[in-house]
Design an enzyme around this catalytic site. Structure first.
Site, PDB file in Angstrom:
ATOM      1  N   TRP A 151       0.811  -1.220   0.000  1.00 38.66           N
ATOM      2  CA  TRP A 151       0.000   0.000   0.000  1.00 38.66           C
ATOM      3  C   TRP A 151       0.841   1.264   0.000  1.00 38.66           C
ATOM      4  O   TRP A 151       0.300   2.355  -0.183  1.00 38.66           O
ATOM      5  CB  TRP A 151      -0.901   0.019   1.256  1.00 38.66           C
ATOM      6  CG  TRP A 151      -0.121  -0.299   2.506  1.00 38.66           C
ATOM      7  CD1 TRP A 151       0.004  -1.522   3.103  1.00 38.66           C
ATOM      8  CD2 TRP A 151       0.689   0.595   3.274  1.00 38.66           C
ATOM      9  NE1 TRP A 151       0.848  -1.444   4.190  1.00 38.66           N
ATOM     10  CE2 TRP A 151       1.274  -0.142   4.323  1.00 38.66           C
ATOM     11  CE3 TRP A 151       0.980   1.964   3.183  1.00 38.66           C
ATOM     12  CZ2 TRP A 151       2.133   0.422   5.261  1.00 38.66           C
ATOM     13  CZ3 TRP A 151       1.835   2.531   4.116  1.00 38.66           C
ATOM     14  CH2 TRP A 151       2.392   1.757   5.141  1.00 38.66           C
ATOM     15  N   ASN A 152       2.149   1.191   0.225  1.00 34.89           N
ATOM     16  CA  ASN A 152       2.878   2.453   0.457  1.00 34.89           C
ATOM     17  C   ASN A 152       3.115   3.247  -0.830  1.00 34.89           C
ATOM     18  O   ASN A 152       3.123   4.473  -0.800  1.00 34.89           O
ATOM     19  CB  ASN A 152       4.173   2.218   1.252  1.00 34.89           C
ATOM     20  CG  ASN A 152       5.162   1.343   0.550  1.00 34.89           C
ATOM     21  OD1 ASN A 152       4.811   0.547  -0.324  1.00 34.89           O
ATOM     22  ND2 ASN A 152       6.421   1.467   0.919  1.00 34.89           N
ATOM     23  N   LYS A 175      -3.014  -8.430  -7.434  1.00 32.37           N
ATOM     24  CA  LYS A 175      -3.671  -8.470  -6.116  1.00 32.37           C
ATOM     25  C   LYS A 175      -3.148  -7.250  -5.363  1.00 32.37           C
ATOM     26  O   LYS A 175      -2.044  -7.251  -4.824  1.00 32.37           O
ATOM     27  CB  LYS A 175      -3.301  -9.769  -5.386  1.00 32.37           C
ATOM     28  CG  LYS A 175      -4.355 -10.277  -4.422  1.00 32.37           C
ATOM     29  CD  LYS A 175      -4.777  -9.326  -3.325  1.00 32.37           C
ATOM     30  CE  LYS A 175      -3.816  -9.312  -2.162  1.00 32.37           C
ATOM     31  NZ  LYS A 175      -4.171  -8.260  -1.156  1.00 32.37           N
ATOM     32  N   PRO A 176      -3.968  -6.164  -5.329  1.00 30.78           N
ATOM     33  CA  PRO A 176      -3.507  -4.966  -4.611  1.00 30.78           C
ATOM     34  C   PRO A 176      -3.615  -5.160  -3.106  1.00 30.78           C
ATOM     35  O   PRO A 176      -4.261  -6.099  -2.632  1.00 30.78           O
ATOM     36  CB  PRO A 176      -4.487  -3.887  -5.083  1.00 30.78           C
ATOM     37  CG  PRO A 176      -5.720  -4.623  -5.489  1.00 30.78           C
ATOM     38  CD  PRO A 176      -5.299  -6.006  -5.922  1.00 30.78           C
ATOM     39  N   GLY A 227       6.565  -6.493  -0.409  1.00 32.34           N
ATOM     40  CA  GLY A 227       5.892  -6.481   0.895  1.00 32.34           C
ATOM     41  C   GLY A 227       6.882  -6.809   1.996  1.00 32.34           C
ATOM     42  O   GLY A 227       8.100  -6.659   1.830  1.00 32.34           O
ATOM     43  N   SER A 228       6.350  -7.272   3.103  1.00 34.77           N
ATOM     44  CA  SER A 228       7.193  -7.495   4.286  1.00 34.77           C
ATOM     45  C   SER A 228       7.936  -8.835   4.196  1.00 34.77           C
ATOM     46  O   SER A 228       7.546  -9.726   3.423  1.00 34.77           O
ATOM     47  CB  SER A 228       6.316  -7.480   5.536  1.00 34.77           C
ATOM     48  OG  SER A 228       5.393  -8.538   5.463  1.00 34.77           O
ATOM     49  N   GLU A 249      10.488  -8.462  -3.340  1.00 35.56           N
ATOM     50  CA  GLU A 249      11.086  -7.178  -2.928  1.00 35.56           C
ATOM     51  C   GLU A 249      10.596  -6.934  -1.510  1.00 35.56           C
ATOM     52  O   GLU A 249       9.473  -6.470  -1.317  1.00 35.56           O
ATOM     53  CB  GLU A 249      10.579  -6.046  -3.824  1.00 35.56           C
ATOM     54  CG  GLU A 249      10.999  -6.136  -5.264  1.00 35.56           C
ATOM     55  CD  GLU A 249      12.428  -5.668  -5.477  1.00 35.56           C
ATOM     56  OE1 GLU A 249      13.024  -5.110  -4.545  1.00 35.56           O
ATOM     57  OE2 GLU A 249      12.927  -5.891  -6.574  1.00 35.56           O
ATOM     58  N   LEU A 250      11.415  -7.252  -0.534  1.00 30.25           N
ATOM     59  CA  LEU A 250      10.908  -7.270   0.843  1.00 30.25           C
ATOM     60  C   LEU A 250      11.424  -6.081   1.656  1.00 30.25           C
ATOM     61  O   LEU A 250      11.915  -5.113   1.112  1.00 30.25           O
ATOM     62  CB  LEU A 250      11.259  -8.615   1.471  1.00 30.25           C
ATOM     63  CG  LEU A 250      10.793  -9.823   0.618  1.00 30.25           C
ATOM     64  CD1 LEU A 250      11.182 -11.126   1.274  1.00 30.25           C
ATOM     65  CD2 LEU A 250       9.298  -9.771   0.343  1.00 30.25           C
ATOM     66  N   CYS A 283      10.168   1.616   1.889  1.00 35.03           N
ATOM     67  CA  CYS A 283      11.042   0.473   2.181  1.00 35.03           C
ATOM     68  C   CYS A 283      12.484   0.929   2.360  1.00 35.03           C
ATOM     69  O   CYS A 283      13.246   0.323   3.106  1.00 35.03           O
ATOM     70  CB  CYS A 283      10.933  -0.562   1.080  1.00 35.03           C
ATOM     71  SG  CYS A 283      11.198   0.131  -0.560  1.00 35.03           S
ATOM     72  N   GLU A 380      11.791  -3.350  11.477  1.00 38.53           N
ATOM     73  CA  GLU A 380      11.396  -2.286  10.553  1.00 38.53           C
ATOM     74  C   GLU A 380      10.297  -1.441  11.216  1.00 38.53           C
ATOM     75  O   GLU A 380       9.223  -1.950  11.525  1.00 38.53           O
ATOM     76  CB  GLU A 380      10.886  -2.905   9.248  1.00 38.53           C
ATOM     77  CG  GLU A 380      10.709  -1.903   8.130  1.00 38.53           C
ATOM     78  CD  GLU A 380      10.242  -2.558   6.822  1.00 38.53           C
ATOM     79  OE1 GLU A 380       9.614  -3.633   6.864  1.00 38.53           O
ATOM     80  OE2 GLU A 380      10.496  -1.969   5.762  1.00 38.53           O
TER      81      GLU A 380
HETATM   82  P1  NAD Z   1       2.546  -6.963   3.472  1.00 31.42           P
HETATM   83  O1  NAD Z   1       3.598  -7.987   3.405  1.00 31.42           O
HETATM   84  O2  NAD Z   1       1.641  -6.950   4.646  1.00 31.42           O
HETATM   85  O3  NAD Z   1       1.575  -7.065   2.202  1.00 31.42           O
HETATM   86  C1  NAD Z   1       2.051  -6.940   0.875  1.00 31.42           C
HETATM   87  C2  NAD Z   1       1.054  -7.606  -0.058  1.00 31.42           C
HETATM   88  O4  NAD Z   1       1.073  -9.022   0.198  1.00 31.42           O
HETATM   89  C3  NAD Z   1      -0.402  -7.164   0.151  1.00 31.42           C
HETATM   90  O5  NAD Z   1      -1.057  -7.083  -1.094  1.00 31.42           O
HETATM   91  C4  NAD Z   1      -0.977  -8.300   0.986  1.00 31.42           C
HETATM   92  O6  NAD Z   1      -2.372  -8.431   0.863  1.00 31.42           O
HETATM   93  C5  NAD Z   1      -0.258  -9.492   0.389  1.00 31.42           C
HETATM   94  N1  NAD Z   1      -0.211 -10.669   1.259  1.00 31.42           N
HETATM   95  C6  NAD Z   1      -0.216 -10.709   2.618  1.00 31.42           C
HETATM   96  N2  NAD Z   1      -0.170 -11.998   3.034  1.00 31.42           N
HETATM   97  C7  NAD Z   1      -0.113 -12.778   1.933  1.00 31.42           C
HETATM   98  C8  NAD Z   1      -0.045 -14.183   1.713  1.00 31.42           C
HETATM   99  N3  NAD Z   1      -0.031 -15.046   2.729  1.00 31.42           N
HETATM  100  N4  NAD Z   1      -0.001 -14.626   0.442  1.00 31.42           N
HETATM  101  C9  NAD Z   1      -0.011 -13.766  -0.599  1.00 31.42           C
HETATM  102  N5  NAD Z   1      -0.093 -12.422  -0.466  1.00 31.42           N
HETATM  103  C10 NAD Z   1      -0.136 -11.934   0.793  1.00 31.42           C
HETATM  104  O7  NAD Z   1       3.264  -5.563   3.291  1.00 31.42           O
HETATM  105  P2  NAD Z   1       2.638  -4.107   3.375  1.00 31.42           P
HETATM  106  O8  NAD Z   1       2.331  -3.779   4.795  1.00 31.42           O
HETATM  107  O9  NAD Z   1       1.554  -3.977   2.364  1.00 31.42           O
HETATM  108  O10 NAD Z   1       3.878  -3.216   2.873  1.00 31.42           O
HETATM  109  C11 NAD Z   1       4.897  -2.810   3.705  1.00 31.42           C
HETATM  110  C12 NAD Z   1       6.103  -3.722   3.554  1.00 31.42           C
HETATM  111  O11 NAD Z   1       6.525  -3.728   2.195  1.00 31.42           O
HETATM  112  C13 NAD Z   1       7.299  -3.233   4.345  1.00 31.42           C
HETATM  113  O12 NAD Z   1       7.944  -4.329   4.936  1.00 31.42           O
HETATM  114  C14 NAD Z   1       8.185  -2.607   3.277  1.00 31.42           C
HETATM  115  O13 NAD Z   1       9.546  -2.549   3.585  1.00 31.42           O
HETATM  116  C15 NAD Z   1       7.931  -3.506   2.124  1.00 31.42           C
HETATM  117  N6  NAD Z   1       8.282  -2.824   0.886  1.00 31.42           N
HETATM  118  C16 NAD Z   1       9.389  -3.259   0.206  1.00 31.42           C
HETATM  119  C17 NAD Z   1       9.774  -2.600  -0.965  1.00 31.42           C
HETATM  120  C18 NAD Z   1      10.967  -3.062  -1.774  1.00 31.42           C
HETATM  121  O14 NAD Z   1      11.107  -2.632  -2.908  1.00 31.42           O
HETATM  122  N7  NAD Z   1      11.849  -3.907  -1.248  1.00 31.42           N
HETATM  123  C19 NAD Z   1       9.032  -1.510  -1.411  1.00 31.42           C
HETATM  124  C20 NAD Z   1       7.923  -1.102  -0.681  1.00 31.42           C
HETATM  125  C21 NAD Z   1       7.541  -1.778   0.460  1.00 31.42           C
END
Ligand code: NAD
Length: 487
Positions: A151-152, A175-176, A227-228, A249-250, A283, A380
């Site tokens: 979402w960021n 999948k947003p 994501g995370s 990309e975590l 991130c 983080e």
């Molecule tokens: P998140 O991991 O909670 O969610 C990311 C996405 O994954 C969402 O669409 C979510 O619905 C989906 N998701 C969650 N559980 C899942 C599962 N079990 N199976 C499949 N999909 C699933 O992350 P967030 O809170 O949306 O974003 C913040 C995180 O993203 C932070 O850790 C940040 O550092 C990271 N991030 C990394 C980068 C990068 O380029 N490395 C860039 C931006 C954000």
């Protein structure tokens, strides 16, 4: 409810098979601004079937025609930019100039990959029998790509997947994030409706339901996810038995190092930007600050003076620098990190709390006397906090930067070539920023090392991610070979 927004599959509106909805909130007002379907496995099945059906046609669409469709999406996005920025700000929160930048960056990604995709892929290599053989290295699309987005930066981080995946000839199921599904649907519907049905599809829902069903679907060969770390680890474990191609990309815990020769005022300005952009929900936010011990007090004073001038408020207000955090639970985490560190001897110089007002705001915060083993230097934080630690020797600080298990980016302020070279050679991070933090270059790959995952977006590497390599060994003659049976 008037602002219900169905999913988008094969260029048609679709409500979730089980009829449940997810509210989307404006984090500045806490008001519900719309709902999206809580999709699940049946909806993913429908979207993947549409993407699979479109896959052959898209693969054999000429690269030049694909490029024109992508440029048309850019033109439509420009015509629609005002509405996109408005909804992005209302749903995601950050200040409007940052949203305008996000929309423009997203379009640059489309333009860049539209052009890169026109160029040939693969190569012809020398054959063992040059007169009668041809050896080709082909780069082919995988088929259906699953794009899972946080979402960021909901449009930018989608564009970094969508643009190269399409340019490579793949179809896509998006999948947003649950927090930013309205803006995703708005962008795709209003600006990509001219693509053939099934090439781009959006399934909304939670990560556990819609996200995991996408990862588990046997017809989705690539999962590109930002994501995370825990989510990435979960996705990797679900995808492992099917040997899927993962592009992860975590999270990050980037260090910002002030060199002994740095100018403190400009370093303070740079740090305020790199730590507080998007309320610290980046991130690559600077989350661990290291300054020479002898300069610590003067630097902390300069940073505090800068941060104290920043204006908090709704991202729609042009006089605002920092918007709300995206959800209440995120500021609880920030607050917990600060309390833990203060309980262990840290001091807050400015900020350090939730202001008394509606909305998920958190005061931009500067702290000193933090140690590397405090939660705020380990986990983080993803919020508007600047925790400042000090160091004695430059070598020591490089070890401390590398001691963290994540390796996304790292920033240095210095003009000393020896220190700079030492820093970029020894720091284990995917991007090293020297004096100009958080600036991306579309031709330069972006991604992390270690626990951050190792995927790369942008640059030719970002296109390569969505192409599978095949070696074709072609003998024009059907003559038998000497080395065949009998020996
Ligand atoms: P998140 O991991 O909670 O969610 C990311 C996405 O994954 C969402 O669409 C979510 O619905 C989906 N998701 C969650 N559980 C899942 C599962 N079990 N199976 C499949 N999909 C699933 O992350 P967030 O809170 O949306 O974003 C913040 C995180 O993203 C932070 O850790 C940040 O550092 C990271 N991030 C990394 C980068 C990068 O380029 N490395 C860039 C931006 C954000």
């Amino acid at each position: 409810m008037s602002n219900d927004r169905p999913m988008w599959i094969a260029n048609e509106h679709v409500t979730a098979s089980r009829g449940a909805w997810i509210d989307s909130e404006d984090p500045a007002t806490e008001a519900v601004i719309g709902r999206v379907p809580a999709g699940g496995a049946a909806d993913v099945e429908r979207a993947v079937a549409a993407a699979r059906a479109a896959s052959t046609g898209w693969r054999y669409t000429a690269a030049n025609d694909r490029a024109e469709l992508m440029h048309e999406a850019v033109a439509r996005s420009h015509a629609h930019a005002g509405q996109l920025v408005e909804l992005l700000t209302r749903e995601q929160g950050k200040a409007k100039p940052e949203q305008e930048e996000e929309v423009e960056w997203s379009l640059t990604s489309l333009r860049y990959y539209a052009e890169l995709g026109r160029n040939g892929s693969g190569r012809v290599i020398p054959s063992g029998e040059p007169e009668t053989q041809l050896n080709l290295v082909l780069k082919e699309p995988y088929g259906v790509v699953g794009a899972i987005v946080p979402w960021n930066f909901p449009l930018l981080l989608l564009a970094w997947k969508l643009a190269p995946a399409l340019a490579a000839g793949n179809t896509v199921v998006i999948k947003p994030s649950e927090l930013t599904s309205l803006i995703t649907l708005e962008w795709i519907e209003s600006c990509f409706g001219h693509f053939p049905p099934g090439v781009i599809n959006v399934v909304t829902g939670t990560g556990v339901d819609a996200g995991e069903a996408l990862v588990a679907h046997p017809d989705v060969r690539v999962i590109a996810m930002t994501g995370s770390v825990p989510t990435g680890q979960r996705i990797a474990s679900v995808a492992a038995p099917m040997m899927k191609h993962l592009h992860l990309e975590l999270g990050g815990k980037d260090a910002f190092v002030v060199g002994p020769d740095a100018d403190l005022d400009s370093a303070a300005d740079a740090l305020a930007y790199s730590a507080l952009f998007n309320a610290g929900q980046v991130c690559t936010s600077s989350e661990r600050i290291y300054v020479p011990a002898a300069m610590r007090d003067d630097f902390a004073e300069a940073v505090t003076a800068k941060v104290a001038t920043l204006r908090l408020g709704s991202g729609l207000d042009p006089a605002v620098d920092i918007g709300p955090m995206a959800a209440d639970r995120f500021r609880d985490k920030v607050d917990h990190h600060i309390r833990e560190s203060v309980g262990r001897g840290a001091r807050v110089l400015v900020g350090g709390g939730k202001p008394e007002r509606t909305g998920y705001f958190y005061e931009p915060t500067v702290m000193v006397d933090v140690d590397d083993d405090h939660l705020i230097m380990q986990d983080e934080t993803f919020g508007p906090v600047i925790p400042i630690a000090s160091y004695e020797r430059f070598d020591e600080v490089i070890d401390r930067v590398n001691s963290h298990p994540m390796g996304l980016g790292a920033c240095l302020r210095s003009s000393d070539p020896l220190a700079i070279k030492r820093f970029y050679e020894h720091v284990k991070a995917g991007t090293i920023w020297i004096n100009d933090p958080l600036t991306d270059n579309y031709a330069g790959p972006f991604g992390g090392m270690k626990l951050t995952g190792g995927g790369r977006e942008l640059g030719p590497e970002g296109l390569e991610t969505f192409l599978e390599t095949k070696h074709v060994h072609w003998d024009f003659s059907q003559a038998p070979k000497d080395w065949w049976y009998p020996y």
